[in-house]
Design a protein around this motif. Structure first.
Motif, short mmCIF file in Angstrom:
data_model
loop_
_atom_site.label_atom_id
_atom_site.label_comp_id
_atom_site.label_asym_id
_atom_site.label_seq_id
_atom_site.Cartn_x
_atom_site.Cartn_y
_atom_site.Cartn_z
N LEU A 56 0.82 -1.20 0.00
CA LEU A 56 0.00 0.00 0.00
C LEU A 56 0.85 1.26 0.00
CD1 LEU A 56 -2.87 -0.86 2.54
CD2 LEU A 56 -2.86 -1.11 0.06
N ALA A 57 1.96 1.22 0.76
CA ALA A 57 2.77 2.43 0.93
C ALA A 57 3.73 2.66 -0.21
CB ALA A 57 3.55 2.33 2.25
N ARG A 58 4.29 1.59 -0.81
CA ARG A 58 5.35 1.79 -1.80
C ARG A 58 5.06 1.15 -3.16
NH1 ARG A 58 8.66 0.79 3.01
NH2 ARG A 58 9.21 -1.30 2.36
N THR A 59 4.67 -0.13 -3.16
CA THR A 59 4.53 -0.84 -4.44
C THR A 59 3.42 -0.26 -5.31
OG1 THR A 59 5.38 -2.88 -3.47
CG2 THR A 59 4.11 -3.07 -5.52
N ILE A 112 -7.69 1.41 -0.63
CA ILE A 112 -6.39 1.42 -1.31
C ILE A 112 -6.37 2.38 -2.48
CG2 ILE A 112 -6.00 -0.97 -0.63
CD1 ILE A 112 -6.33 -1.78 -3.54
N THR A 113 -7.53 2.86 -2.91
CA THR A 113 -7.55 3.82 -4.02
C THR A 113 -6.97 5.16 -3.59
OG1 THR A 113 -9.78 4.60 -3.50
CG2 THR A 113 -9.60 2.73 -5.00
N LEU A 114 -6.95 5.43 -2.26
CA LEU A 114 -6.42 6.69 -1.77
C LEU A 114 -4.90 6.70 -1.78
CD1 LEU A 114 -8.81 7.31 1.27
CD2 LEU A 114 -8.97 8.25 -1.04
N GLN A 115 -4.28 5.52 -1.62
CA GLN A 115 -2.83 5.37 -1.66
C GLN A 115 -2.14 6.33 -0.69
OE1 GLN A 115 -1.50 5.50 -5.77
NE2 GLN A 115 -3.34 4.42 -6.39
N LYS A 116 -2.69 6.40 0.53
CA LYS A 116 -2.10 7.24 1.57
C LYS A 116 -1.77 6.38 2.78
CE LYS A 116 -4.53 11.46 0.18
NZ LYS A 116 -5.49 12.52 0.58
N THR A 117 -0.82 6.86 3.59
CA THR A 117 -0.37 6.07 4.73
C THR A 117 -0.78 6.72 6.06
OG1 THR A 117 1.76 7.22 4.75
CG2 THR A 117 1.61 5.22 3.43
N THR A 118 -1.77 7.59 6.03
CA THR A 118 -2.14 8.32 7.25
C THR A 118 -2.70 7.41 8.33
OG1 THR A 118 -4.27 8.80 6.20
CG2 THR A 118 -2.58 10.50 6.05
N ASP A 166 4.05 -9.69 11.39
CA ASP A 166 2.73 -9.98 11.97
C ASP A 166 1.86 -8.74 11.89
OD1 ASP A 166 0.63 -11.25 13.16
OD2 ASP A 166 1.53 -11.39 15.15
N HIS A 167 1.33 -8.47 10.69
CA HIS A 167 0.46 -7.32 10.50
C HIS A 167 -1.00 -7.70 10.77
CE1 HIS A 167 3.92 -5.74 8.16
NE2 HIS A 167 3.46 -4.57 8.56
N ASN A 168 -1.76 -6.73 11.19
CA ASN A 168 -3.21 -6.88 11.30
C ASN A 168 -3.80 -6.59 9.93
OD1 ASN A 168 -5.92 -6.80 11.79
ND2 ASN A 168 -5.83 -5.31 13.47
N ASN A 169 -3.81 -7.61 9.07
CA ASN A 169 -4.25 -7.40 7.70
C ASN A 169 -5.74 -7.13 7.60
OD1 ASN A 169 -1.85 -7.61 5.98
ND2 ASN A 169 -1.66 -9.65 6.86
N THR A 170 -6.51 -7.54 8.60
CA THR A 170 -7.94 -7.20 8.60
C THR A 170 -8.10 -5.68 8.63
OG1 THR A 170 -8.49 -9.25 9.76
CG2 THR A 170 -10.13 -7.49 9.80
N TYR A 171 -7.28 -5.02 9.45
CA TYR A 171 -7.32 -3.55 9.50
C TYR A 171 -6.81 -2.95 8.19
CZ TYR A 171 -5.79 1.19 10.58
OH TYR A 171 -5.57 2.56 10.54
N LEU A 172 -5.66 -3.45 7.70
CA LEU A 172 -5.09 -2.89 6.48
C LEU A 172 -6.01 -3.08 5.29
CD1 LEU A 172 -1.40 -4.05 7.00
CD2 LEU A 172 -2.21 -1.69 6.97
N GLU A 173 -6.68 -4.23 5.24
CA GLU A 173 -7.57 -4.51 4.12
C GLU A 173 -8.85 -3.67 4.19
OE1 GLU A 173 -7.98 -8.70 4.50
OE2 GLU A 173 -5.91 -9.08 3.84
N SER A 174 -9.11 -3.09 5.37
CA SER A 174 -10.30 -2.23 5.51
C SER A 174 -10.03 -0.83 4.97
CB SER A 174 -10.71 -2.13 6.98
OG SER A 174 -9.78 -1.33 7.72
N LEU A 175 -8.74 -0.50 4.73
CA LEU A 175 -8.41 0.83 4.22
C LEU A 175 -8.76 0.93 2.74
CD1 LEU A 175 -4.89 1.30 5.87
CD2 LEU A 175 -7.11 2.01 6.76
#
Length: 504
Positions: free
Chosen positions: A68-71, A283-289, A272-281
């Motif tokens: 999300l942040a770089r690729t 991704i079209t915004l492409q921001k890391t806030t 060990d990321h909380n991918n449930t949280y990350l996947e809720s973001l």
């Protein structure tokens, strides 16, 4: 009257042309800054879209957070170079059928649906697959694989989670195109041991040149870069090691006499990321806030946080949590001049741990934390405590007694890294501690004048050296471990006692 068609010329460097023309099914590009890795990824995706319409493909990264942040942003930028634009030629994170896009032969069926999909107008899709989440590639049958920041990829997870999905042929549909089943991986020179698998592929390419292709390129290979840029990079680069790696693509030499001799990426690093949280973001915004501690699955939100500081012109903090039989190093932060200690706490640490439930800190640090500031009656520890308490935290100062010797640290920590049955194991979150890991792997052991072993601190005095890779972070890493466990270690470990007697 003929309609005029707008054209765009994209100039490639010689290494880019050679890599692009190579027809081997497995290709690897190791390049410095400015060698155009994003351009090559954009060109590869363009070629796949054009030549394999309606195909399903994997775009792989180490973690979903990294993707999300770089690729994703760099991929969108690379595609724009070739006149392929988001929300016109492709959409991100949703199905483009509403725009009249063709559908792929195999639409996504995994638990995320279209949320991690790049969908092109001719039906080609690229699925964002992160190796820290096996579900992100579930249900995928791919025609190609493209890996970004490949030195960070875990080769075992890459094989199990991704390579096994690269099995779709449809040779007749695509006229046996050479891209079917192909793999391409891109990375800068790895600075840690984990990236060795990537550089080892160079030997593989020499042994099997028909199947593997390996390309190395330095920034000097790009004639389109400003000439002044190289002078600026040389003058501004924090060290020759970093300049050689990031610009000239020269691999760093391995440290043979390491202070943390028993550190092993396969045993001591984890994700060990909380991918449930990350996947809720979105991704079209492409921001890391929203990248705060909510993304960390290894944090026990109802337990205190151990925070250890190292002070100076370079200030840093290592955050840990003892959890059952494991001492987890969950995050590290740093700030260098002109940023101050206040900036480190207020701009980085407090915002990151705002979601944490148990607002309790066990505070450790070097004994210079008891020093008073020139224009203040407060010590550095008191300054930190005031900052945290003003934001609702409770802080307990844990530093005590005289500092342990380097030899005590060396014996204790290497015993824990090796696997001491009495003491906890050490585990380091590699996604949140990139600079700490480099510093640990590059810390050298030297013979102490008083006997035993000492940590080589020469890089802390070298203004040319990147201080985030000098021993500062490792000192912050050491202090809580030694304070918590050294008494127990010395009382139960016969080897440590014998070594002390032998060198006294």
């Amino acid at each position: 009257m003929e309609k005029k068609i707008d054209t765009k010329t994209v100039q490639l460097t010689i290494p880019q042309i050679v890599f692009d023309m190579a027809k081997q099914p497995k290709k690897y590009f190791e390049g410095g800054r400015g060698t155009g890795k994003s351009t090559l990824i954009g060109k590869r995706i363009r070629d796949i879209v054009i030549n394999l319409p309606r195909s399903s493909n994997a775009l792989v990264g180490s973690t979903y957070s990294q993707m999300l942040a770089r690729t994703l942003p760099s991929t969108v930028e690379g595609l724009e170079m070739f006149g392929i634009y988001q929300d016109i030629d492709f959409v991100v994170g949703r199905c483009g059928k509403y725009k009249g896009f063709e559908m792929p032969y195999q639409p996504p069926t995994g638990p995320m649906g279209w949320k991690n999909i790049i969908h092109f107008s001719n039906g080609t899709i690229f699925q964002l697959v992160s190796l820290d989440n096996p579900n992100s590639g579930r249900g995928l049958n791919t025609s190609t694989i493209t890996g970004d920041e490949a030195a960070l990829l875990d080769p075992e997870k890459l094989y199990v989670n991704v390579k096994a999905t690269n099995r779709v042929s449809k040779a007749a549909v695509y006229n046996n195109h050479y891209l079917i089943g192909s793999e391409a991986y891109f990375s800068s020179t790895p600075l840690t041991k984990k990236g060795k698998w990537f550089t080892d592929m160079e030997k593989k390419a020499k042994e099997q040149p028909d199947k593997y292709f390996f390309m190395k390129a330095s920034s000097l290979s790009n004639p389109f870069l400003r000439k002044e840029w190289f002078t600026e990079m040389r003058e501004e680069c924090p060290s020759e090691l970093i300049y050689n790696a990031e610009i000239l693509n020269i691999r760093p030499k391995e440290v043979t006499d390491g202070f943390y001799a028993n550190i092993n990426p396969n045993l001591h690093y984890y994700q060990d990321h909380n991918n449930t949280y990350l996947e809720s973001l979105d991704i079209t915004l492409q921001k890391t806030t929203h990248f705060n501690s909510n993304q960390d699955n290894d944090v026990r939100v109802n337990d205190p946080l151990v925070m250890s500081f190292d002070f100076g012109v370079f200030n840093c903090c290592v955050v840990s949590q003892p959890q059952d039989e494991t001492y987890r190093v969950i995050k590290s932060f740093w700030a260098k001049s002109p940023k101050l200690l206040d900036d480190l706490v207020l701009e980085q640490i407090i915002p990151y741990y705002k979601p944490h439930q148990e607002k309790t800190i066990l505070l450790y640090g070097g004994h210079d934390g008891n020093n008073r500031l020139p224009n203040s009656a407060k010590t550095l520890f008191e300054q930190i405590i005031d900052l945290f308490e003003s934001h609702g935290w409770v802080v307990h100062l844990m530093s005590r007694g005289a500092a342990a010797t380097h030899f005590d640290k060396y014996l204790l920590i290497n015993s824990m890294l090796k696997g001491n049955k009495v003491l906890p194991s050490i585990a380091i979150n590699e996604s949140n501690n990139e600079d700490l890991i480099i510093a640990l792997e590059r810390a050298e052991a030297v013979e102490s004048t008083s006997g035993g072993v000492s940590k080589n601190k020469k890089d802390e005095k070298n203004k040319e050296f990147p201080q985030q890779h000098a021993p500062h972070l490792t000192d912050a890493f050491d202090i809580p471990i030694v304070t918590m466990f050294n008494d127990q270690f010395q009382g139960t470990n016969q080897f440590a006692s014998e070594m002390r007697i032998r060198t006294s």
